[in-house]
Motif scaffolding. Structure first.
Motif, short mmCIF file in Angstrom:
data_model
loop_
_atom_site.label_atom_id
_atom_site.label_comp_id
_atom_site.label_asym_id
_atom_site.label_seq_id
_atom_site.Cartn_x
_atom_site.Cartn_y
_atom_site.Cartn_z
N ARG B 59 21.99 7.59 -4.88
CA ARG B 59 21.74 6.17 -4.61
C ARG B 59 22.98 5.33 -4.88
N THR B 61 26.29 6.27 -4.46
CA THR B 61 27.38 6.40 -3.51
C THR B 61 26.82 6.13 -2.12
N SER B 62 27.68 5.72 -1.24
CA SER B 62 27.21 5.31 0.07
C SER B 62 26.91 6.50 0.98
N LEU B 64 27.43 6.99 4.12
CA LEU B 64 28.53 7.38 5.01
C LEU B 64 29.62 8.12 4.23
N TYR B 99 15.99 7.96 -3.06
CA TYR B 99 15.17 6.74 -3.11
C TYR B 99 13.69 7.12 -3.20
N ILE B 151 11.93 4.86 8.13
CA ILE B 151 12.68 3.97 9.02
C ILE B 151 14.16 3.94 8.59
N GLU B 152 14.38 3.86 7.27
CA GLU B 152 15.75 3.87 6.77
C GLU B 152 16.45 5.17 7.19
N LYS B 155 17.34 5.04 10.86
CA LYS B 155 18.51 4.18 11.08
C LYS B 155 19.79 4.87 10.62
N ALA B 158 22.10 7.22 12.83
CA ALA B 158 23.17 6.73 13.71
C ALA B 158 24.54 7.11 13.16
N LEU B 159 24.62 7.31 11.83
CA LEU B 159 25.91 7.66 11.22
C LEU B 159 26.42 9.01 11.68
N THR B 169 23.43 7.26 19.52
CA THR B 169 24.55 6.32 19.39
C THR B 169 25.83 6.90 19.97
N LEU B 191 19.45 -0.17 21.44
CA LEU B 191 18.66 -0.86 20.41
C LEU B 191 17.17 -0.69 20.68
N TYR B 194 15.90 2.76 19.68
CA TYR B 194 15.72 2.85 18.22
C TYR B 194 14.49 2.08 17.78
N PHE B 195 14.31 0.91 18.39
CA PHE B 195 13.16 0.09 18.00
C PHE B 195 11.86 0.83 18.30
N SER B 198 11.30 3.50 15.77
CA SER B 198 10.81 2.92 14.52
C SER B 198 9.33 2.60 14.62
N PHE C 62 12.65 -6.60 14.45
CA PHE C 62 13.58 -5.88 15.32
C PHE C 62 14.87 -5.55 14.60
N SER C 65 14.43 -2.75 12.21
CA SER C 65 14.05 -1.45 12.77
C SER C 65 15.18 -0.75 13.50
N THR C 66 16.32 -1.39 13.61
CA THR C 66 17.42 -0.77 14.37
C THR C 66 18.63 -0.59 13.46
N PRO C 67 19.45 0.42 13.75
CA PRO C 67 20.54 0.76 12.84
C PRO C 67 21.63 -0.31 12.76
N LEU C 69 24.70 0.24 12.24
CA LEU C 69 25.88 0.70 12.99
C LEU C 69 25.82 0.22 14.45
N VAL C 70 24.64 0.36 15.05
CA VAL C 70 24.49 -0.06 16.44
C VAL C 70 24.63 -1.58 16.56
N LYS C 159 26.97 -0.95 -0.56
CA LYS C 159 27.06 0.46 -0.25
C LYS C 159 27.05 0.73 1.25
N GLY C 195 33.99 7.68 -3.32
CA GLY C 195 32.64 7.94 -3.84
C GLY C 195 32.52 7.47 -5.28
N PHE C 198 32.40 3.67 -5.53
CA PHE C 198 31.06 3.16 -5.18
C PHE C 198 30.05 3.42 -6.30
N LEU C 199 30.11 4.63 -6.82
CA LEU C 199 29.16 5.01 -7.87
C LEU C 199 29.30 4.10 -9.08
#
Lengths: 259, 222, 223
Positions: B59, B61-62, B64, B99, B151-152, B155, B158-159, B169, B191, B194-195, B198, C62, C65-67, C69-70, C159, C195, C198-199
């Motif tokens: 949680r 560290t990111s 990506l 999480y 959902i997370e 999303k 996409a990475l 993507t 979009l 993805y919607f 979801s 909306f 619900s969408t990434p 990144l996009v 993050k 990393g 961030f941590l």
């Protein structure tokens, strides 16, 4: 007294932080006795029951159920702490009914009662259900087998809880303020079940209650607790009509006035 | 404007990767969340510490950074290349699982203490108590937050386009390179897809909630 | 096998620290936007006029619900075709802010729902305007309790800043991977350091939020 008591407490103490709830309790209870445990709130009577059910561990002292140490192993060089398996085996002789029922909300009434015989005692499904049905019949709820706890009144819930505990065929039954969470008009049905149990079986019963009349009627022995010690212990007629101790007298005066 | 839909087949070629990573990640996350969530409630200090460290690490560290690390740094460290798809599934699954462990922990703690005590009084083993008494009551309470986490997860898939996996993507970016003048259509369509995904997840979880609804009522009122 | 190279670490650390400044800047600006826009969504969703509340709810749904990144690609690659050209940093900040406004909107909504109905009624009885009721009576009660939750989303947003590297913002991950890594083919040290950064920062800020929250709770109980 050649008979071995079914419950023997010897020097049992328990504290919660600074609060000493039980201060070296010695108590023997013989098989088949019906004991009412009375006393002011916080006097340690519920803790006593919870110790017998292993929901709390004593800080000191020993507890024996039907001759076996509950928390210790007895070998040649004295007592040593028992592994959980041993404790589990011994406490199987004890059943408990709780103030707030603690029925399993995700199971039908029949499952609530038959589940432990099925899973713990290894009964066949048919036998477990038969036993459950018989016991539910005994508490007058044969028509509620497929109901769920949330569909029952408080009194009905508590009767299911009694049947559930009995289904494990314990030698000792503990009743921890089983009518305290009930609406007044529902108290009677639960007390009736307990009375029947007391007169028709020779089950050993420990009943913690605040209802003094009921405590007197059901018991052949009354134990009065105050501030973590047993103040008085005797026959109901004696304790309720002619207590020896001043503390007992004052307690009874206060509760009887209140009701 | 049906013209926009001629882009769809090419875009949807990436759908399979997106679905694979989401589904695979969900399985990894579920196992990790349950393990770490229950682990944090263990009576053994070591198990508690390991579970907490896992959760705090993923949680903290990111996502990506974790993905790049697994993709670029880890192979240097262990000396062998790791396939991008399983690496992505593991990393994103473990990330969401961290999480999820909070969700599991919270839901288990929310089961009233009396249920455990009743199980003790009936001589159930700890394992029986956990699987037959505690978990069945905790699951309904977990569902709504689990829906959000899924959902997370979707999303975050996409990475994987950034580590060469050809997901939705990634395909959209390829399309943009081919037909830069249609960039608006491409990304609107992306979009939208993805919607819709979801929405599909949301309605799936809602359906599950309804299915368990009777049970939830029971749990609430007991 | 690649071994950890401390010399390399010390040599590249200044670069990473510079990049951290960009990351923090993007976080701060993004949060500013998320905090404001989220409040707007929350208030709009409570509006009695369905013409306001429904679109607000739909847009928030909306966005959430969408990434991200996009959405960033959309801002950076699509907007120019609509005649709006944004710098990478601007697109990144707007993307972060708008995306996280969909989360902060929920937080504010919980806060608004926590204000007893009687407060609105009392304000109406005093003949306050709707705007004054909101600004002087409701929001001052609604926002303080949800500040810790907002703080948690600030950390979450922090993050997610590495995603800005995908649209060429020169933040931590971009520097670690596309500058240091791509030039030296050493990815282990820079990516591990990122990393760790961030941590450490997110653990620190989480601890800080918990501390502040505990203090506030105490104070509220004292009152």
């Amino acid at each position: 007294m050649n008979e071995q008591p079914i419950i023997e407490l010897c020097g049992v103490s328990k504290s919660f932080g600074q609060l000493r709830v039980l201060r070296g309790i010695d108590l023997d209870i013989n098989a088949g006795q019906h004991v009412s445990v009375i006393g002011p709130s916080g006097s340690g009577k519920s803790t006593l029951l919870r110790l017998l059910m292993t929901l709390e561990k004593p800080d000191a002292g020993t507890v024996r159920i039907d001759g076996d140490y509950l928390y210790h192993l007895d070998n040649t060089n004295g007592l040593r702490p028992a592994p959980p398996r041993h404790t589990r085996q011994v406490r199987a002789k004890v059943g408990m009914v709780f103030q707030h029922f603690n029925l399993f909300p995700h199971m039908s009434v029949l499952r609530n009662v038959s589940m432990a015989p099925l899973r713990v005692q290894g009964l066949s499904k048919q036998d477990a259900q038969q036993r459950a049905e018989d016991l539910l019949g005994m508490v007058g709820l044969r028509d509620k087998l497929d109901s769920y706890p949330h569909q029952l009144s408080g009194g009905q819930k508590q009767r299911v809880a009694i049947a559930r505990a009995l289904a494990m065929q314990p030698k000792v039954m503990l009743f921890d303020e089983v009518t305290s969470a009930l609406d007044p008009e529902l108290v009677g049905e639960v007390q009736t079940v307990l009375r029947e149990l007391a007169t028709s079986t020779n089950m050993t019963m420990l009943i913690v209650t605040h209802q003094m009349r009921f405590a007197q009627q059901i018991a052949d022995r009354v134990v009065f607790f105050d501030r973590g010690v047993i103040v008085e212990d005797g026959q109901p007629e004696v304790i309720f009509s002619n207590p020896r101790h001043d503390r007992t007298r004052r307690f009874l005066q206060t509760v009887l006035e209140a009701t | 404007m049906p013209a926009i839909f001629d882009l769809l087949p090419f875009l949807l070629d990436g759908l399979w990767v997106t679905v694979q990573v989401t589904a695979g990640g969900a399985v990894v996350a579920a196992v990790a969340a349950l393990g770490a969530g229950l682990g944090r409630l263990s009576k053994y200090r070591v198990i508690r510490a390991v579970s907490a460290t896992y959760a705090e690490f993923f949680r903290g560290t990111s996502a990506l950074v974790q993905l790049y690390w697994a993709f670029y740094a880890l192979p240097l460290l262990v000396g062998l290349q790791i396939d991008a798809l399983p690496a992505a599934i593991w990393v994103l699954g473990l990330n969401i699982g961290a999480y999820g462990s909070e969700v599991v922990r919270g839901a288990v703690l929310a089961v009233p203490k009396g249920q455990r005590e009743a199980a003790v009084a009936l001589s159930l083993t700890q394992r029986q108590c956990l699987w037959r008494i505690i978990i069945p009551q905790a699951v309904p309470a977990m569902l709504p937050p689990i829906g959000n986490l899924l959902i997370e997860l979707l999303k975050s898939t996409a990475l994987v386009s950034l580590v060469t996996l050809s997901d939705l993507t990634f395909r959209a970016k390829l399309l943009r390179d081919d037909t830069p003048d249609r960039v608006l259509e491409i990304f609107c369509l992306l979009l939208l897809v993805y919607f819709l995904l979801s929405m599909a997840i949301t309605s799936l979880v809602r359906g599950l909630e309804r299915y368990l609804g009777r049970r939830m009522d029971r749990v609430r009122s007991a | 096998m690649n071994h950890w190279d401390w010399h390399f670490v010390w040599r590249t650390l200044p670069q990473l620290v510079d990049a951290l400044c960009v990351t923090l800047q993007a976080t701060a600006l993004g949060m500013l936007l998320a905090a404001t826009l989220g409040l707007f969504w929350a208030v709009a969703r409570r509006s009695a006029a369905r013409l306001v509340s429904w679109p607000a709810a739909a847009v928030v749904e909306f966005i959430r619900s969408t990434p991200l990144l996009v959405q960033l690609y959309f801002l950076y690659y699509v907007f120019p075709s609509l005649g709006v050209t944004l710098s990478a940093m601007a697109a990144g900040v707007i993307g972060l802010g708008v995306h996280y406004s969909s989360y902060t909107a929920e937080v504010y909504r919980a806060g608004l729902e926590g204000v007893p109905r009687g407060q609105w009624e009392a304000a109406t009885a005093l003949n306050l305007s709707k705007w004054d009721t909101l600004r002087r009576v409701v929001l001052p009660q609604a926002i303080p309790p949800v500040l810790p939750a907002l703080g948690n989303y600030l950390v979450a947003m922090f993050k997610e800043t590495p995603l800005l590297s995908a649209i060429t913002v020169v933040e931590l991950v971009h520097v670690a991977k596309d500058e240091i890594g791509a030039e030296t083919f050493k990815y282990l040290e820079p990516l591990t350091l990122v990393g760790v950064i961030f941590l450490v920062l997110s653990l620190l800020s989480a601890a800080m939020i918990r501390y502040v929250e505990a203090k506030w709770t105490l104070r509220r109980i004292a009152v």
